[in-house]
Design an enzyme around this catalytic site. Structure first.
Site: not given
Ligand code: EPZ
Length: 423
Positions: A126, A166, A168-169, A403
């Protein structure tokens, strides 16, 4: 490790009350590090990740007072503030990384562990590159030593224009929180727009933060010196709501789902209507009747909000195993989101995965078996599969479920599911 036993098949009838949002509670709790004054947060879900975040805050010197059956917390700063977010706490939950920005914004230093949490990206883990690159642009300096991010800033973080390469939440939440006490104007472009992020900005605005949403994916923050006391009630959980909507559609249900604004899940509800659910919307609740026959649906793709959420793909996959005909789901957010497909095959599902697309053969009759949870939403999906399997399905490692789903088995019992937890 606890497991669930579900005696299927059962129909789903009655009404269920949605708990507070885990994915809104976590950033809002992290944001309390920005405050000197007391903060009251209400409607917290009693789930393991919230407990983990509260423990993390306590380890950083926050005093936590519970009330209202631990759904309300009053958070005050003690004299001894620390800026060390330990691996032992952060390794179990990815959202632990969200304390990094607030600590640097407030104390101009932090030693934070790299995050843990669901392994949803296979071997690419992650990543947090989007968080770190953006924080660097607003003045945070850091080096990584033995799994910890040693970060500091020369005084306040400085306003800048940040374009996320990209969506990212987490990185969006991180930068919004980091900007609130910064110097000058921060313009964040290419931000995520999930409702939980709006909940975070509403919380911060209630304490005097200067935050403005401009267009779909631009957020502007003007730094302020300090934040006022505030009391804020967290929104309902969007994915828990979606999970119960799928359950009603899957199990010929007749379910009233309360405490959630249906306007926030239009995409999901449209898909459930397409497969045959009858849906009535009210201001803060949804009435769903599941069809006798579930229609198949091709080319579902998970996307950032307002697209179909990746967190609901496992649950939808179970539904499509029961549809008449072949369906497909393409996962665009995480690589490792299909781990549960193998477990569903053990119940009788026929799912073919090629790259990021799962092709799902319908009309599958599920025979109960033992299945293993691999992550939070996969665990919920396996429980749904147990509801429509013949016999006693055993779902192991339900700590994943714990969780993010509050009181899950009791809520399911109340709507007719024969489920019990084995310690
Ligand atoms: C949030 O995770 C949620 N978690 C996730 O829910 C959810 O699946 C996800 O957003 C997408 O909607 C919480 O809110 C606590 P991202 P997050 O950063 O913030 C890549 C659940 O089941 N990325 O939007 O980690 C990443 O690998 C959880 O409740 C990078 O490459 O998601 C992914 O492929 C699971 N670099 C994509 O972006 C970074 O620095 C989206 O990740 C950050 C992310």
């Amino acid at each position: 490790m606890d497991k669930f036993v579900i005696k299927g098949p059962c129909k789903v009838r009655g009404q269920v009350s949605i708990s507070g949002s885990k994915n809104s509670s976590l950033p809002i709790l992290a944001a309390t590090l920005l405050f000197d004054k007391p903060v009251i947060v209400q409607n917290l879900p009693r789930v393991r990740d919230v407990d983990t975040m509260l423990n993390l805050l306590k380890s950083l010197g926050s005093n936590i007072q519970f009330s209202n059956n631990k759904k309300t917390v009053k958070i005050t700063k003690t004299k001894k503030q620390k800026q060390f977010a330990s691996y032992s706490i952060v390794k179990t939950m990815r959202a632990g990384i969200l304390v990094l920005g607030p600590l640097v914004a407030k104390y101009h230093k932090s030693i934070s562990s790299f995050p843990g949490g669901c392994v949803l990206n296979g071997n690419s883990g992650r990543p947090i590159n989007l968080h770190l690159e953006a924080l660097k642009k607003i003045g945070m300096k850091y080096e990584i030593k033995k799994g910890y991010i040693h970060a500091k800033s020369k005084g306040k973080l400085r306003g800048s224009i940040i374009r996320f390469p990209k969506i990212s939440v987490g990185a969006t939440q991180q930068l919004i929180m980091s900007a609130v006490l910064g110097l000058g104007k921060f313009t964040l472009k290419g931000v995520a727009s999930e409702p939980e992020i709006k909940d975070l900005t509403n919380f911060l605005i209630s304490a005097g933060a200067k935050i403005k949403w401009i267009g779909k994916r631009t957020c502007q923050i003007i730094g302020v010196n300090s934040l006022r006391e505030t009391k804020y009630s967290v929104m309902g959980d969007r994915i828990e709501t979606g999970t119960f909507c799928v359950a009603a559609t899957l199990a010929k249900g007749d379910l009233l789902i309360e405490n959630f604004d249906p306007k926030l899940i239009k995409t999901e509800l449209n898909i459930l209507k397409k497969v045959g659910a009858k849906i009535k919307l009210f201001k803060n609740s949804i009435h769903i009747k599941g069809p006798e026959k579930i229609k198949s649906i091709r080319n579902i793709t998970t996307k950032e909000y307002p697209g179909f959420p990746t967190d609901l793909a496992p649950q939808l996959m179970v539904l499509l195993c029961k549809a008449s005909g072949t369906s497909s789901i393409t996962e665009n957010i995480f690589q490792g989101r299909f781990l549960h497909a193998m477990e569903l095959q053990r119940l009788g599902a026929k799912i073919y995965i090629k790259n990021r697309t799962a092709k799902i053969e319908g009309n599958k009759n599920f025979i109960a078996a033992e299945v293993m949870s691999s992550d939070l939403r996969a665990s919920a999906a396996l429980v749904l599969a147990g509801i429509v399997s013949n016999g006693n399905t055993i779902v192991t490692r339900v700590y994943h479920c714990d969780r993010g789903y509050e009181n899950f088995e009791n809520k399911l019992k109340k709507i007719g599911v024969k489920i019990k937890r084995l310690k």
